[in-house]
Enzyme design. Structure first.
Site, mmCIF file in Angstrom:
data_model
loop_
_atom_site.group_PDB
_atom_site.id
_atom_site.type_symbol
_atom_site.label_atom_id
_atom_site.label_comp_id
_atom_site.label_asym_id
_atom_site.label_seq_id
_atom_site.Cartn_x
_atom_site.Cartn_y
_atom_site.Cartn_z
ATOM 1 N N ASP A 116 -44.539 16.710 36.424
ATOM 2 C CA ASP A 116 -44.881 16.691 37.986
ATOM 3 C C ASP A 116 -45.579 17.872 38.420
ATOM 4 O O ASP A 116 -44.752 19.078 39.537
ATOM 5 C CB ASP A 116 -43.358 16.996 38.534
ATOM 6 C CG ASP A 116 -42.088 15.654 37.866
ATOM 7 O OD1 ASP A 116 -42.912 14.618 37.976
ATOM 8 O OD2 ASP A 116 -41.199 16.394 37.586
ATOM 9 N N GLU A 138 -43.076 7.101 45.026
ATOM 10 C CA GLU A 138 -42.259 9.115 44.917
ATOM 11 C C GLU A 138 -43.170 9.574 44.909
ATOM 12 O O GLU A 138 -44.788 9.293 44.488
ATOM 13 C CB GLU A 138 -41.007 9.113 43.935
ATOM 14 C CG GLU A 138 -41.729 9.151 42.436
ATOM 15 C CD GLU A 138 -40.472 9.592 41.730
ATOM 16 O OE1 GLU A 138 -39.644 9.303 41.543
ATOM 17 O OE2 GLU A 138 -40.579 8.652 40.428
HETATM 18 O O1 FUB Z 1 -40.057 14.416 36.833
HETATM 19 C C1 FUB Z 1 -38.441 13.888 37.460
HETATM 20 C C2 FUB Z 1 -38.543 13.013 37.798
HETATM 21 O O2 FUB Z 1 -39.850 12.053 37.901
HETATM 22 C C3 FUB Z 1 -39.647 13.006 39.529
HETATM 23 O O3 FUB Z 1 -38.755 14.454 40.730
HETATM 24 C C4 FUB Z 1 -40.341 12.273 40.178
HETATM 25 O O4 FUB Z 1 -41.151 12.609 41.259
HETATM 26 C C5 FUB Z 1 -40.651 12.037 38.350
HETATM 27 O O5 FUB Z 1 -41.479 12.833 38.382
#
Ligand code: FUB
Length: 327
Positions: free
Chosen positions: A50, A229
């Site tokens: 991320d 997301e």
């Molecule tokens: O890294 C944890 C979660 O997985 C993140 O918040 C999302 O965007 C995905 O990458």
């Protein structure tokens, strides 16, 4: 009271040892680690995901999630802290370590997920999602250490508030427009945007859905423009780019939409990069020394979607502002 010289020396030594141990344990930040960019994955000594790339003054900083070496592969991303990296030339990098963790937050105890950071009026603001339900903010005078939670509570909280904040308010992404207005985008499956006050720790106005035209037909969470997301916003020329993940598993990747207003509505354009089977897709795009770069993660080193590694590649644009997809 008279003490023999040897005993006094011994007591002094023990006292010095205790002071050293106390100062080391009061500072949970690990020592900096320098490393070279030897091609992708860019970060290899620790699992990271991320990546939020930010240019502050003459350096580029990467704020990342930290996938644990001992992660429970069956847990839902059980991370506990965040790392920050910096570079002045993209060739030599410094890992400043786990600069902020769940231990620094009184109101959260699990899931230290995808963060972002931004600078305003000489201060650095770090935004972080926790517990799949809340987003907090921390402030520091330095981009790599000393962050403190000024509120003692979340900035965004799903508790009793799902209609407004969406079903999973995670993955904050910050943007300050040329007129000084700050925005925070966030959300999994239901993207949201809200303005921030100048102090960066209070919301201004209502939390609104982010409208992306042209994705209505995508009802599967694998491929196309379906909304997953990981929002990321940047401006180039007259366009605001809204990058995000279009779902999970093998056919998903980072895609984007464009608008002439930071609040949208955005028009769906297409892929930023071809799918790489990372399990999750999440990244950022920034300009550094006249070139544009995309940062993202893969499961190339571990083969596990829960132990990811950050990559970096240059990206280019067509004359009408579209991103030439990274192969
Ligand atoms: O890294 C944890 C979660 O997985 C993140 O918040 C999302 O965007 C995905 O990458």
């Amino acid at each position: 009271m008279f003490l023999p010289l040897r005993l006094r020396r011994c007591i002094t030594l023990i006292a010095m040892l205790l002071v050293t141990i106390a100062s080391l344990s009061s500072c949970h930040k690990s020592a900096d680690i320098e490393f070279k960019n030897n091609g992708n994955p860019l970060i290899r000594h620790v699992f990271t995901a991320d990546p939020s790339a930010r240019v502050f003054d003459d350096a580029l900083y990467l704020y990342t999630s930290h996938d644990r070496d001992d992660t429970d592969q069956n847990a839902h991303f059980d991370m506990t802290d965040w790392h920050v990296f910096s570079t002045k030339d993209l060739a030599t990098w410094t890992d400043h370590g786990a600069f902020f963790s769940l231990d620094d937050i009184s109101w959260a105890s699990k899931q230290a997920w995808a963060p972002d950071a931004i600078k305003r009026n000489g201060k650095y603001y770090f935004y972080y999602p926790v517990e799949q339900a809340k987003i907090g903010v921390a402030i520091s005078e330095s981009p790599v250490s000393g962050f403190k939670d000024p509120l003692g509570k979340p900035l965004i909280d799903k508790t009793g508030n799902e209609d407004v904040v969406g079903q999973e308010p995670i993955d904050p992404a910050l943007f300050i427009d040329d007129d000084g207005q700050a925005y925070m985008y966030f959300g999994c499956r239901s993207p949201r945007v809200v303005k921030l006050k100048d102090n960066m720790i209070e919301l201004e106005g209502n939390i609104e859905p982010v409208q992306i035209n042209g994705i209505e037909q995508y009802t599967e969470k694998t491929g196309g423009g379906w909304y997953g997301e990981g929002p990321w916003i940047f401006k180039r020329g007259e366009y605001y780019y809204y990058m995000y993940s279009n779902g999970w598993e093998k056919d998903t990747t980072l895609v984007y939409a464009m608008a002439k207003n930071p609040l949208g509505p955005f028009d769906y354009i297409g892929e930023v990069m071809v799918p790489i089977g990372a399990g999750t897709s999440h990244g950022s795009i920034t300009q550094f020394n006249d070139k544009w770069y995309v940062f993202y993660h893969s499961r190339e080193l571990s083969k596990s979607a829960k132990q990811r590694s950050v990559h970096m590649d240059e990206i280019t644009f067509t004359s009408d502002g579209k991103i030439i997809p990274l192969i």
